[in-house]
Design a protein around this motif. Structure first.
Motif, short mmCIF file in Angstrom:
data_model
loop_
_atom_site.label_atom_id
_atom_site.label_comp_id
_atom_site.label_asym_id
_atom_site.label_seq_id
_atom_site.Cartn_x
_atom_site.Cartn_y
_atom_site.Cartn_z
N VAL A 302 35.24 14.74 -51.70
CA VAL A 302 35.21 15.83 -52.66
C VAL A 302 33.88 15.75 -53.39
O VAL A 302 33.23 14.69 -53.38
N PRO A 303 33.42 16.83 -54.01
CA PRO A 303 32.11 16.80 -54.67
C PRO A 303 31.92 15.64 -55.64
O PRO A 303 30.84 15.04 -55.70
N THR A 304 32.97 15.28 -56.39
CA THR A 304 32.82 14.17 -57.35
C THR A 304 32.49 12.85 -56.64
O THR A 304 31.80 11.99 -57.21
N MET A 305 32.98 12.67 -55.43
CA MET A 305 32.66 11.46 -54.68
C MET A 305 31.18 11.44 -54.29
O MET A 305 30.50 10.41 -54.44
N PHE A 306 30.71 12.57 -53.79
CA PHE A 306 29.30 12.63 -53.41
C PHE A 306 28.39 12.44 -54.63
O PHE A 306 27.35 11.77 -54.55
N ILE A 307 28.80 13.00 -55.77
CA ILE A 307 28.02 12.82 -57.00
C ILE A 307 27.96 11.34 -57.38
O ILE A 307 26.91 10.80 -57.71
N ALA A 308 29.11 10.66 -57.31
CA ALA A 308 29.16 9.23 -57.66
C ALA A 308 28.29 8.40 -56.73
O ALA A 308 27.65 7.43 -57.15
N GLU A 309 28.26 8.76 -55.45
CA GLU A 309 27.42 8.03 -54.49
C GLU A 309 25.94 8.27 -54.79
O GLU A 309 25.14 7.32 -54.83
N LEU A 310 25.58 9.54 -54.99
CA LEU A 310 24.18 9.87 -55.27
C LEU A 310 23.67 9.24 -56.57
O LEU A 310 22.51 8.86 -56.67
N GLU A 311 24.54 9.16 -57.56
CA GLU A 311 24.14 8.68 -58.88
C GLU A 311 24.25 7.15 -59.02
O GLU A 311 23.88 6.60 -60.04
N HIS A 312 24.76 6.48 -57.99
CA HIS A 312 24.94 5.03 -58.11
C HIS A 312 23.59 4.32 -58.23
O HIS A 312 22.62 4.69 -57.57
N ALA A 313 23.55 3.32 -59.08
CA ALA A 313 22.29 2.61 -59.37
C ALA A 313 21.67 1.99 -58.12
O ALA A 313 20.45 1.84 -58.03
N SER A 314 22.51 1.66 -57.14
CA SER A 314 22.00 1.00 -55.93
C SER A 314 21.83 1.97 -54.76
O SER A 314 21.62 1.53 -53.62
N PHE A 315 21.91 3.27 -55.03
CA PHE A 315 21.87 4.26 -53.95
C PHE A 315 20.66 4.07 -53.04
O PHE A 315 20.79 4.08 -51.81
N SER A 316 19.49 3.87 -53.63
CA SER A 316 18.26 3.79 -52.83
C SER A 316 18.18 2.52 -51.99
O SER A 316 17.31 2.40 -51.11
N ASN A 317 19.06 1.57 -52.23
CA ASN A 317 19.04 0.31 -51.48
C ASN A 317 19.69 0.43 -50.10
O ASN A 317 19.57 -0.49 -49.29
N TYR A 318 20.38 1.53 -49.86
CA TYR A 318 21.15 1.66 -48.62
C TYR A 318 20.49 2.63 -47.64
O TYR A 318 19.95 3.67 -48.04
N ASP A 319 20.57 2.27 -46.37
CA ASP A 319 20.03 3.09 -45.30
C ASP A 319 21.13 4.01 -44.77
O ASP A 319 22.07 3.56 -44.11
N LEU A 320 21.00 5.29 -45.08
CA LEU A 320 22.01 6.27 -44.67
C LEU A 320 21.51 7.17 -43.55
O LEU A 320 22.08 8.23 -43.28
N SER A 321 20.47 6.73 -42.87
CA SER A 321 19.82 7.58 -41.88
C SER A 321 20.69 7.88 -40.66
O SER A 321 20.38 8.78 -39.89
N SER A 322 21.78 7.13 -40.48
CA SER A 322 22.68 7.41 -39.35
C SER A 322 23.50 8.67 -39.57
O SER A 322 24.01 9.26 -38.62
N LEU A 323 23.63 9.12 -40.84
CA LEU A 323 24.45 10.30 -41.14
C LEU A 323 23.79 11.57 -40.63
O LEU A 323 22.57 11.72 -40.64
N ARG A 324 24.64 12.52 -40.20
CA ARG A 324 24.15 13.84 -39.83
C ARG A 324 25.02 14.96 -40.37
O ARG A 324 24.57 16.04 -40.67
N THR A 325 26.35 14.70 -40.48
CA THR A 325 27.27 15.77 -40.85
C THR A 325 28.38 15.23 -41.74
O THR A 325 28.34 14.09 -42.19
N GLY A 326 29.38 16.06 -41.96
CA GLY A 326 30.51 15.68 -42.80
C GLY A 326 31.15 16.93 -43.37
O GLY A 326 30.78 18.06 -43.02
#
Length: 566
Positions: A302-326
């Motif tokens: 849900v949008p609140t989940m994506f917001i929480a992921e984007l706003e997490h302090a460690s967001f930039s530490n993770y490699d999400l390049s495998s994602l394409r859709t959802g």
């Protein structure tokens, strides 16, 4: 897929070159095991599980045999009360193979809600976790059925739960009166043969799943769905994202929702994709870590989940390049969030979906190549083999761009609310149209925009909350004379629950006392965040309470409070 547009009326019918699947959920898993046998089917890092399709199918068959050995017969109801885990998914397929109707029970439910759900549909067995977070599931069930302490496993006779005979706990050391989930799989070949014998007797149009939706009458209603409805809906949701056996879907949304078990699980098995469960419940950093570690190609939320992921302090530490859709669903998505999901999370093909539990659930979904404006300002276009029209107060179809109530018809519409013909007739009219209660508009290309709700349903963090249900419960408080519940906008959760309480003459109460009264009796997300004690409500001349006025007044008070605090 295209939508057939008729004149200028707000009507559209989905078509497809791919025909509807006509098989049961159990045979769909068998087919997946045959086609994708050694490919990963279920990955659950927190349980150290990575099963192939062959392994998942085998475990589901074993548990199905165990359920049959308990004396359960096709059509019997089996409740499932647990957070996200491998056993949840095994039970989903095991009940399907045994012809049993799976009853999804919200992990946040408390005592009164659990008792109502089990009795409403007559569950003969309940699969439950031992505990989860602050929820002592075993303890709550014991409170309703103290007879468990003195009965043999599978032989329960409880005064308050007359239909329930067996409690199956997801624990290797079951307490008195309970049996362990692992014991279900320890059956002989004769029981397994019975599972095979059922294949030809079970039909795609049989009811297979009951999902409770909060009711405007104050009690949850059991939307009854078939193999045919949920299997096809899962298939077409994933098809619009171009799923294949190369995909790995991260599912942080609850499995008890259609979002998790239909769009997620069934979407995967009909395309041979891998199901990845990042944790028992949503945690933004765990999702980010799981996407990186398992190289997930798709992510739901849900949008609140994506917001929480984007706003997490460690967001930039993770490699999400495998994602394409959802898929993003549950509540409207802000355009800036969608832009960041596409750019910062590499989800260039993310889709928006709209629907309701009663329609299995998705009716509309954006396409991965739709313009960004369409993917944010609308819920996309019609799904294959589904019809939608938008009608006015008299039930007549409105012109394009005019607002009205959205109605859905087709394979996905539920059979009805379990044991509730009256509510079913209110929801589904004589010509098969499901009246959603949502206000919408349709443009010239068949894209739909959800503009509001006929009723005052609150959507908090993707959870649908009906004020009347909370009001009915708060009416049982001895100091409460009247109560009105409504939603107010919230930046993080989308909406928050607010209650205006009118106390009886001479009675006194504090906000925390009202919240404490709710704790342990209704789900935590239904407990009002904001409570105001009032002496009267704004009303029309005819005496109708005006919740929209209350909502505006409450927003002004909260904004004033922020200003003064600043």
């Amino acid at each position: 897929m295209t939508g057939t547009i008729t004149g200028e009326l707000s009507y559209v019918a989905g078509t497809s070159d791919t025909p509807l699947l006509y098989q049961t959920v159990g045979t769909a898993l068998e087919a997946a095991a045959t086609r994708y046998g050694d490919r990963p089917a279920l990955i659950v890092p927190h349980q150290n599980i990575c099963w192939t399709y062959d392994e998942l199918n085998q475990k589901a068959t074993e548990v199905a045999a165990g359920l049959i050995a308990l004396g359960l017969e096709p059509g019997d109801r089996v409740g499932l009360w647990a957070p996200n885990c491998a056993e949840w998914i095994v039970t989903q397929f095991a009940t399907a193979k045994a012809g049993l109707i799976l009853v999804n029970i919200n992990p946040a439910y408390r005592i009164s809600e659990l008792e109502y759900a089990l009795n409403k549909v007559g569950c003969k067995a309940l699969v439950l976790a031992g505990s989860f977070k602050s929820s002592d599931y075993v303890g709550m069930l014991r409170e309703i059925a103290p007879e468990l302490d003195s009965c043999k496993a599978g032989k329960l006779t409880a005064a308050r739960l007359p239909d329930l005979k067996t409690a199956i706990v997801i624990d290797s050391n079951p307490p008195d009166g309970f049996m362990s989930f692992s014991a279900l799989a320890q059956r002989d070949n004769a029981d397994a043969a019975k599972v095979a014998d059922l294949v030809d007797t079970l039909q795609p149009d049989d009811p297979i799943n009951i999902q409770f939706t909060s009711g405007t009458t104050g009690f949850p209603k059991g939307a009854t769905l078939t193999h045919h409805s949920i299997l096809n809906n899962g298939y077409f949701v994933a098809a619009r994202q171009s799923f294949s056996a190369a995909d790995r879907l991260c599912i942080p949304v609850p499995l008890y929702h259609c979002f998790g078990m239909v769009m997620g699980v069934l979407g995967c098995i009909t395309h041979g994709a891998a199901i990845v469960l990042p944790g028992e419940a949503f945690d933004p950093e765990t999702v980010l870590a799981t996407v990186e570690a398992e190289k997930c190609t798709a992510l739901y939320g849900v949008p609140t989940m994506f917001i929480a992921e984007l706003e997490h302090a460690s967001f930039s530490n993770y490699d999400l390049s495998s994602l394409r859709t959802g898929a993003m669903a549950g509540s409207p998505c802000p355009i800036e969030v969608m832009k960041r999901v596409i750019s910062d999370m590499h989800m260039s093909e993310v889709t928006i979906a709209y629907g309701m539990t009663e329609t299995a659930p998705v009716s509309f979904q954006s396409k991965k190549d739709d313009p960004l404006e369409k993917r944010v300002a609308t819920v996309g276009q019609i799904h294959p083999f589904v019809e939608v029209k938008i009608v006015d107060e008299d039930g007549k179809t409105v012109q394009r761009t005019e607002q009205g109530e959205l109605c859905t018809r087709g394979y996905s519409v539920m059979q009805g609310y379990w044991a509730d013909d009256e509510r079913t007739a209110e929801a589904i009219d004589k010509t098969g149209w499901m009246h959603t209660g949502d206000l919408a508009t349709m443009d010239g290309d068949g894209y739909v925009n959800i503009t509001g709700r006929l009723k005052d349903m609150i959507i908090r963090g993707g959870e649908n909350i009906y004020p009347r249900e909370i009001e009915e419960f708060l009416y049982t408080h001895p100091a409460v004379q009247d109560v009105q519940v409504f939603g107010i906008p919230d930046d993080r959760m989308g909406e928050e629950v607010c209650a205006w309480v009118l106390l009886r003459n001479g009675e006194q109460a504090e906000e925390d006392q009202i919240r404490a009264f709710c704790k342990g009796q209704i789900a935590h997300y239904k407990v009002p965040r904001y409570i105001r004690f009032v002496e009267e409500y704004p009303m029309t001349v005819t005496g109708k309470i005006q919740k929209f006025v209350m909502r505006d007044m409450m927003q002004e008070d909260l904004e004033l409070g922020k200003t003064q605090a600043g």
